[in-house]
Motif scaffolding. Structure first.
Motif, PDB file in Angstrom:
ATOM      1  N   TYR A 155       1.052  -1.317   0.138  1.00 37.35           N
ATOM      2  CA  TYR A 155      -0.026   0.053  -0.032  1.00 37.35           C
ATOM      3  C   TYR A 155       0.901   1.250   0.139  1.00 37.35           C
ATOM      4  O   TYR A 155       1.738   1.258   0.572  1.00 37.35           O
ATOM      5  CB  TYR A 155      -0.890   0.099   1.304  1.00 37.35           C
ATOM      6  CG  TYR A 155      -1.776  -1.211   1.555  1.00 37.35           C
ATOM      7  CD1 TYR A 155      -2.899  -1.646   0.795  1.00 37.35           C
ATOM      8  CD2 TYR A 155      -1.292  -2.144   2.291  1.00 37.35           C
ATOM      9  CE1 TYR A 155      -3.487  -2.703   0.744  1.00 37.35           C
ATOM     10  CE2 TYR A 155      -2.124  -3.380   2.641  1.00 37.35           C
ATOM     11  CZ  TYR A 155      -3.116  -3.558   1.639  1.00 37.35           C
ATOM     12  OH  TYR A 155      -3.995  -4.732   1.794  1.00 37.35           O
ATOM     13  N   LYS A 193      -6.570  -0.050  -4.300  1.00 33.59           N
ATOM     14  CA  LYS A 193      -5.633  -0.354  -3.451  1.00 33.59           C
ATOM     15  C   LYS A 193      -4.204   0.393  -3.663  1.00 33.59           C
ATOM     16  O   LYS A 193      -3.451   1.055  -2.808  1.00 33.59           O
ATOM     17  CB  LYS A 193      -5.630  -1.824  -3.036  1.00 33.59           C
ATOM     18  CG  LYS A 193      -4.533  -2.157  -2.040  1.00 33.59           C
ATOM     19  CD  LYS A 193      -4.461  -3.643  -1.767  1.00 33.59           C
ATOM     20  CE  LYS A 193      -3.824  -4.495  -2.977  1.00 33.59           C
ATOM     21  NZ  LYS A 193      -3.841  -5.876  -2.712  1.00 33.59           N
ATOM     22  N   TYR A 198      -7.438  -0.607   1.807  1.00 31.55           N
ATOM     23  CA  TYR A 198      -6.659  -1.528   2.029  1.00 31.55           C
ATOM     24  C   TYR A 198      -7.423  -2.953   2.387  1.00 31.55           C
ATOM     25  O   TYR A 198      -8.704  -2.726   2.542  1.00 31.55           O
ATOM     26  CB  TYR A 198      -5.583  -1.414   3.292  1.00 31.55           C
ATOM     27  CG  TYR A 198      -6.221  -1.427   4.576  1.00 31.55           C
ATOM     28  CD1 TYR A 198      -6.298  -2.324   5.503  1.00 31.55           C
ATOM     29  CD2 TYR A 198      -6.551   0.136   4.935  1.00 31.55           C
ATOM     30  CE1 TYR A 198      -6.938  -2.455   6.778  1.00 31.55           C
ATOM     31  CE2 TYR A 198      -7.349  -0.044   6.341  1.00 31.55           C
ATOM     32  CZ  TYR A 198      -7.619  -0.881   7.008  1.00 31.55           C
ATOM     33  OH  TYR A 198      -7.756  -0.805   8.164  1.00 31.55           O
TER      34      TYR A 198
END
Length: 99
Positions: free
Chosen positions: A2, A57, A63
């Motif tokens: 991420y 994402k 997430y």
């Protein structure tokens, strides 16, 4: 996996928001913060859903939390609100204008 706060850019968010399907998915997350993968309202194929979720994402909007075999898609609301105040509210306020 991420992007960190410093790597989330307005241009990447605009790219993620350039597709009506991703906005529709984001709206579900704005309303619920966390949605089980299999509860997302989406009428397309699973590969297409996975593609759109991957873009959300990669740009830092979401997430994924895994719990056993279940996956939950979670909006990174605090991060987005801190870095881009008002963005999520603008999307929510304009949900009827999505084409």
């Amino acid at each position: 996996m991420y992007p960190s706060r410093n790597h989330i850019t307005l241009s990447s968010l605009f790219y993620a928001l350039s597709h009506p399907t991703r906005i529709m998915l984001l709206l579900q997350l704005i309303e619920n913060d966390e949605v089980p993968y299999n509860f997302l309202r989406y009428t397309g194929s699973k590969p297409n859903l996975s593609h759109h979720l991957k873009i959300l994402k990669q740009t830092g909007l979401t997430y994924t939390r895994k719990e056993g075999v279940k996956r939950y898609i979670i909006l990174r609301r605090n991060l987005i609100d801190d870095q881009f105040p008002g963005l999520l509210q603008i999307i929510l306020n304009n949900k009827d204008n999505i084409h």
